[in-house]
Structures are given as structure tokens and as C-alpha cells.
Design a protein around this motif. Structure first.
Motif, short mmCIF file in Angstrom:
data_model
loop_
_atom_site.label_atom_id
_atom_site.label_comp_id
_atom_site.label_asym_id
_atom_site.label_seq_id
_atom_site.Cartn_x
_atom_site.Cartn_y
_atom_site.Cartn_z
N LYS A 384 0.81 -1.21 0.00
CA LYS A 384 0.00 0.00 0.00
C LYS A 384 0.85 1.27 0.00
O LYS A 384 0.36 2.35 -0.36
CB LYS A 384 -0.93 -0.01 1.22
CG LYS A 384 -1.99 -1.11 1.16
CD LYS A 384 -2.86 -1.11 2.41
CE LYS A 384 -3.90 -2.21 2.34
NZ LYS A 384 -4.77 -2.25 3.54
N PRO A 387 6.03 1.05 -4.14
CA PRO A 387 5.57 0.93 -5.54
C PRO A 387 5.74 -0.48 -6.11
O PRO A 387 6.42 -0.68 -7.11
CB PRO A 387 6.46 1.94 -6.26
CG PRO A 387 7.74 1.94 -5.50
CD PRO A 387 7.35 1.74 -4.06
N TYR A 389 3.59 -2.08 -7.64
CA TYR A 389 2.88 -2.18 -8.92
C TYR A 389 3.81 -2.03 -10.13
O TYR A 389 3.44 -2.38 -11.25
CB TYR A 389 1.77 -1.12 -8.99
CG TYR A 389 2.25 0.29 -8.70
CD1 TYR A 389 2.83 1.06 -9.70
CD2 TYR A 389 2.11 0.86 -7.44
CE1 TYR A 389 3.28 2.35 -9.45
CE2 TYR A 389 2.55 2.14 -7.17
CZ TYR A 389 3.13 2.89 -8.18
OH TYR A 389 3.57 4.16 -7.93
N VAL A 454 -4.57 -3.12 -7.96
CA VAL A 454 -5.54 -2.08 -7.66
C VAL A 454 -6.35 -2.46 -6.42
O VAL A 454 -6.64 -1.61 -5.56
CB VAL A 454 -6.46 -1.83 -8.86
CG1 VAL A 454 -7.63 -0.92 -8.48
CG2 VAL A 454 -5.68 -1.22 -10.02
N CYS A 457 -3.74 -1.97 -3.49
CA CYS A 457 -3.18 -0.62 -3.31
C CYS A 457 -4.22 0.49 -3.40
O CYS A 457 -3.94 1.63 -2.99
CB CYS A 457 -2.08 -0.37 -4.35
SG CYS A 457 -0.75 -1.59 -4.32
N ARG A 460 -5.86 4.71 -6.43
CA ARG A 460 -4.87 5.77 -6.65
C ARG A 460 -3.80 5.36 -7.67
O ARG A 460 -3.16 6.22 -8.26
CB ARG A 460 -4.20 6.13 -5.33
CG ARG A 460 -3.35 5.00 -4.76
CD ARG A 460 -2.63 5.40 -3.48
NE ARG A 460 -1.82 4.29 -2.96
CZ ARG A 460 -0.60 4.00 -3.40
NH1 ARG A 460 -0.04 4.75 -4.35
NH2 ARG A 460 0.07 2.97 -2.88
N ILE A 461 -3.61 4.04 -7.88
CA ILE A 461 -2.55 3.61 -8.81
C ILE A 461 -3.07 3.43 -10.23
O ILE A 461 -2.30 3.04 -11.11
CB ILE A 461 -1.89 2.30 -8.33
CG1 ILE A 461 -2.86 1.12 -8.44
CG2 ILE A 461 -1.33 2.42 -6.93
CD1 ILE A 461 -2.19 -0.23 -8.34
N ASP A 464 -1.00 5.15 -12.77
CA ASP A 464 0.26 4.41 -12.94
C ASP A 464 0.06 3.18 -13.82
O ASP A 464 0.90 2.86 -14.68
CB ASP A 464 0.82 3.99 -11.58
CG ASP A 464 1.20 5.17 -10.72
OD1 ASP A 464 2.28 5.73 -10.94
OD2 ASP A 464 0.40 5.54 -9.84
N VAL A 465 -1.05 2.48 -13.61
CA VAL A 465 -1.36 1.29 -14.42
C VAL A 465 -1.51 1.69 -15.89
O VAL A 465 -1.05 0.98 -16.79
CB VAL A 465 -2.63 0.59 -13.90
CG1 VAL A 465 -3.07 -0.51 -14.87
CG2 VAL A 465 -2.38 0.01 -12.51
N LYS A 524 5.66 11.32 -10.40
CA LYS A 524 5.18 11.30 -9.01
C LYS A 524 3.87 12.06 -8.83
O LYS A 524 3.17 11.86 -7.84
CB LYS A 524 6.25 11.88 -8.09
CG LYS A 524 7.54 11.06 -8.05
CD LYS A 524 8.55 11.64 -7.08
CE LYS A 524 9.85 10.84 -7.06
NZ LYS A 524 9.68 9.48 -6.55
N LYS A 529 1.86 11.90 -14.67
CA LYS A 529 1.42 10.58 -15.12
C LYS A 529 0.57 10.68 -16.39
O LYS A 529 0.71 9.87 -17.31
CB LYS A 529 0.64 9.88 -14.00
CG LYS A 529 1.53 9.54 -12.80
CD LYS A 529 0.72 9.04 -11.61
CE LYS A 529 1.64 8.81 -10.41
NZ LYS A 529 0.91 8.38 -9.21
#
Length: 557
Positions: A384, A387, A389, A454, A457, A460-461, A464-465, A524, A529
Motif C-alpha cells: 500500500k 511501488p 505495482y 488495484v 493498493c 490511486r494507482i 500508474d497502471v 510522481k 502521469k
């Protein structure tokens, strides 16, 4: 013409194996078949190597390959030998013989089942006055020779360790029981195939064997990569195994109990029962194998020659992928053709599915070490905040290798098929194969793994995905375009490509790792992103617009 030297192994078989064969067997015929098989083995070399053999010189590739195989298995044998350091010899030999059985069965099923079930020899030997029992015996001895060489390589470190730690009497018994275990594994596998041949039809049997081989291959990779990372060998060294009814169903325990009966000062009643079960099972299997299986096995193989018309159709999901990912009718048709061919070709599936399993296994390995210290709850808690992921970048590491598997073909009709197509630019055929790899095989795996991250975590990611997926599409397309831009099912399998495949993997690893590092260092904030996704989309557009559309033509002469 120089006279072919008789293989040394034949003289060893005369001494060590012949006394145990059925007296009614025509051993002279068995010996001649074996001699022919061993001579042919020495002359099987890669196509690239054949042109280098001059002046009738005998190829060196096979013997060199065998030596490297023995060295590799000796290193694995060192791991098995380490179990002899355990204080409890019963526990030590359960683990040692268990590892040996697992290795022998997987090698036999994964590498030599095709030799055992081979029916191509019938066209030659069927025209000769050779009995089926002689042919099956020669085939089994031929396989046992190679399995035996592997077994000796694996057991040698354990034999040396047994002599040093426990004395020569223990070493002699360890060697004898090990040899019996090798025979037990060989005949157990043969008996299993016999039962499958007796119960199922040829096509159903082929499907079962293919699925089993895939499962075994994946299990080997999982066991080899994950177990050393999660097993605490310090705790294992102090293990004192108490009685459990499960031991009666564990073949390694049957053979390990012999050592407890002979060498343990404090005996338990179940040691005698386990020893009796082991001896009885060995005698029963040998009696059944010599009395029935050897005589009937070759006759049962006729079921594998039955031709069944296959009616393979694509699933709704596959058709949906083809429809969505290609607006060009010809390219869509090629995507469907590739998917149908993969579903029909068992050899491709046997190589493809373990590679796809690696896509899932690599991120698991990335996180497995953490399980040793914090457990599953500790790992989830750390995921959580850390990183983890970024492990999704590993999904694309096998992409070029997967397309290379689809590009290989064992028959020359594939190239003839492309030559008669009324299409001048065949690049759309390659694009179809690339899209199958990316969108039919890798993207669903990516989606499953991304869903897991997802769920752990949080949403929020998701940005990023999105960055990782667009980067994955770019790197995968670029790597396939650079390393494997060939028509599906059109290339020949050669050993000389092994080094090139490793180099391609290393380049892919560097590209994925470098992108993951840039992602970690600079993406970040949310705007960064979104900017990363935009950049990757532009790069993907350039790759598919220019590199993937490059004209590809073949000789039609």
C-alpha cells in the motif's frame, strides 16, 4: 567407408540389464534396435551444424550437449545432497528421494514421453520380423539410458555426501535404493501411460498428455523459483518428523523408511509398515510391467495413429478480440487463423503456456522474498505504500519469446501457403500475429494482475497502471519488430538461435527496467502521469504507423 564403432553403453547393457530381461525375449533383436537408436542419436545435430561436419567426421554436438546436461544436473544434485546434513536420516531421505522422484518424473514426462509414445517407427520396424515386445523393450531401455545418466548425475553428490557423513555401508544402501527408485519411477510412468492408452482414445490422450506436460513445466518453474525464497532451511535442519497417516501415501517415505529400519537406534512401528509397502509396491509394479505392460504397450500405441477430424472453433472472446483490434478484413482473418492454428498445435501450446505462466510468475518472485519475513499480511501492508505495482513492467519480458514460438513451424507447407497468397505485402500477416500475442494473450494477464494490485493498493494507482500498460504496448511492439519480424509458423527451430534469444531478453529487460526507473523517479504527480500516458500513446502511434507497416515480401519462385 569407416566402420561405425559400437557404443560402449551396449556392452554395459549386456552385463547389467540383460540378466533381468524376460528369457523369452529375443535379446539379439533388442540389441540391434538399441544400436541403431544410439547411432542415430549421435548423428542428430542442428541444421546449422551439419554443414560444418567435413570429411565424414562424427558430430560432436550431441556428446557435448550430454556433458553439459550432466554438469547441470550435478549442480542440482548438490541441493539434494544437502539434505544428508539433516540430523534425522528418515527425514533427510524423504526430502532427498522426494526431490529425486520429482525430478525424474518431470524429465521423463516433459522430455521423453514423446519418445515412448512415438509411432513413426512403425513404418520402418513394422515391415521387419520384429515382435512388439522386443520393440517396446528396446524403446524403454533407450529412454532408461538417458534417464539413468541424469539420475547418476543427480545422485553422485548425495552418494559422496552419504559416504563422508554416514559411512560406506550407508552409501551402499543409498545407492541400491536410489537405483531401485529410478526403476520404480520409469515403470510407474510407463504404467500410467499404459492405463491412459487403455482408457482414452488417441486424440483425448494427446490432449491429456499435453495439459499434463504444461502443468508439470509450470510447476517446475514455480518450485525452482519460489520454494528457495520462502523455505527456511534453518528450521528444516532441526525438523523431527512425527507419525502422520499421510506418510503411507508418500512413495519417498516408503524408501526412506528402509534407512530408519537399518540405521535408527530407536525404531517406530510405522517404519516397518512403510518399508513393507515400499518393497511390496516395487515387486508388484515390476511383476505387472514385465508380465503385461511390456507385452501390450506397443499394441495400445495404435490408438495414437487414429485420425480424428478436428473441429476447432474460436471462443467468443477470441472473435471479439479479432474484431475490435483489426478493422482490416484480411488482417482480422489472419488473426483468427493464428489463433486456430495455436489451438490445434500441441507442440506450440506446450511451449507457449509455460512462457505465459512466466508472465505471472516473475512478479510473484519479485514479491516472494518479502513473504519470508512479514508473511502475506505484511506484504499487503507494504504494497500500500511501496511501488510494488511497477512489477507490472515484467509482463512484457516474454513477449518476443512468445511471438518467436508462434513464428516457428515444423512443416514446410506454411511457407508454401504464404507464397500462393494473392497479397504482395505480407506485413499485415505479421501484424496479425503480433496483435494476437499482445491483445489475446498478454493483455488479459496484464488486466488480471493489474486488478490484483488495484485491489490491494487502491484506485490511486490507476494512472500508474495506464502508464505501465501504454509503455508495455510500446516496448512489446518495438521488441517484436526488432527481433522477430517474421511470418507466423514460417521459421525453423534451430539451436543456434538460443544465444540470440537470450540477448533479446536482456535488451527487453533493460528497456522495461529503464522505463520503470524513469516512471519511479519522475512520474510522481498526477499531471506527470497523464503526460507519461500521452507520450507513450504518441510513441505507440509512431511504431504502428511506420515500423509495423514496413513492406514485407517473400520469394514466390
Amino acid at each position: 567407408m569407416a566402420k561405425t564403432r559400437e557404443p560402449l553403453v551396449l556392452r554395459l547393457i549386456d552385463v547389467l540389464v540383460r540378466p533381468f530381461l524376460d528369457k523369452n525375449l529375443d535379446y539379439a533383436t533388442v540389441r540391434e534396435i538399441l544400436k541403431l537408436k544410439l547411432v542415430l542419436d549421435k548423428r542428430r545435430v542442428p541444421i546449422s551444424q551439419r554443414q560444418k561436419e567435413k570429411n565424414g567426421a562424427e558430430p560432436k554436438e550431441t556428446s557435448r550437449s550430454m556433458l553439459l546436461t550432466c554438469i547441470m544436473y550435478m549442480f542440482l544434485g548438490l541441493f539434494i545432497a544437502s539434505f544428508q546434513l539433516l540430523g534425522n536420516i528418515f527425514v533427510a531421505n524423504i526430502f532427498g528421494y522426494g526431490a529425486l522422484m520429482f525430478m525424474l518424473l518431470t524429465v521423463y514426462i516433459g522430455e521423453y514421453s514423446s519418445v515412448l509414445l512415438d509411432t513413426t517407427e512403425k513404418a520402418f520396424f513394422g515391415s521387419l520380423p520384429i515382435g512388439k515386445e522386443e520393440l517396446n523393450t528396446a524403446k524403454n531401455i533407450h529412454i532408461a539410458y538417458y534417464i539413468g545418466v541424469i539420475a547418476v548425475s543427480v545422485l553422485l553428490p548425495s552418494v559422496i555426501a552419504a559416504a563422508i557423513l554416514h559411512g560406506f555401508l550407508y552409501m551402499a544402501l543409498f545407492t541400491l535404493v536410489g537405483a531401485a527408485l529410478v526403476v520404480f519411477c520409469l515403470h510407474l510412468s510407463g504404467g500410467m501411460y499404459y492405463l491412459l492408452l487403455k482408457i482414452f482414445s488417441g486424440e483425448r490422450l494427446k490432449d491429456i498428455l499435453n495439459a499434463f506436460q504444461v502443468i508439470v513445466t509450470v510447476a517446475i518453474v514455480l518450485g525452482y523459483q519460489i520454494i528457495p525464497r520462502i523455505v527456511n532451511f534453518r528450521e528444516l535442519a532441526s525438523l523431527d518428523l512425527s507419525f502422520n497417516p499421510f506418510l503411507f501415501a508418500l512413495p519417498p517415505a516408503w524408501f526412506a523408511a528402509i534407512f530408519a529400519v537399518v540405521f535408527e537406534a530407536k525404531l517406530n512401528w510405522y517404519y516397518y509398515i512403510l518399508t513393507a509397502i515400499g518393497i511390496f509396491s516395487f515387486v508388484l509394479l515390476e511383476t505387472a510391467y514385465k508380465g503385461k505392460i511390456t507385452k501390450e504397450f506397443e499394441g495400445k500405441l495404435d490408438k495414437l495413429t487414429e485420425e480424428v477430424v478436428e473441429n476447432k472453433s474460436l471462443s467468443r472472446f477470441s472473435r471479439f478480440i479479432c474484431k475490435v483490434m483489426s478493422k482490416d478484413r484480411q488482417e482480422k482473418a489472419f488473426m483468427e487463423l493464428v489463433l486456430i492454428q495455436v489451438s490445434r498445435d500441441r507442440n506450440i501450446k506446450l511451449k507457449l503456456y509455460p512462457q505465459l505462466a512466466n508472465v505471472v510468475i516473475l512478479p510473484i518472485i519479485f514479491m516472494a522474498t518479502r513473504l519470508q519475513t512479514g508473511g502475506i499480511s505484511g506484504l499487503f501492508q507494504e504494497m500500500k505504500t511501496a511501488p510494488y505495482y511497477l512489477a507490472l513492467y515484467m509482463v512484457g519480458l516474454s513477449s518476443a519469446g512468445i511471438y518467436d514460438i508462434i513464428a516457428r513451424g515444423e512443416n514446410k507447407e506454411s511457407l508454401m501457403f504464404y507464397q500462393i497468397l494473392p497479397i504482395s505485402n505480407l506485413s499485415k500477416c505479421i501484424r496479425a500475429g503480433v496483435k494476437v500475442v499482445i491483445f489475446r494473450y498478454l493483455t488479459p494477464l496484464f488486466a488480471v494482475m493489474a486488478s490484483f494490485f488495484v485491489a490491494v493498493c487502491g484506485i490511486r494507482i490507476l494512472p500508474d497502471v495506464a502508464v505501465i500498460y501504454t509503455a508495455f504496448l510500446f516496448i512489446t511492439g518495438l521488441m517484436i519488430r526488432m527481433s522477430a519480424w517474421v511470418l507466423p509458423f514460417s521459421t525453423e527451430v534451430t539451436v543456434s538461435k538460443a544465444g540470440y534469444a537470450i540477448l533479446t531478453f536482456l535488451i527487453n529487460l533493460a528497456a522495461s527496467g529503464g522505463t520503470a526507473f524513469l516512471h519511479f523517479m519522475y512520474l510522481k504527480t498526477l499531471p506527470a502521469k497523464f503526460a507519461g500516458v500521452a507520450v507513450m500513446l504518441v510513441l505507440n502511434l509512431l511504431v504502428w504507423k511506420f515500423l509495423m507497416n514496413k513492406k514485407y515480401v517473400i520469394s514466390r519462385g
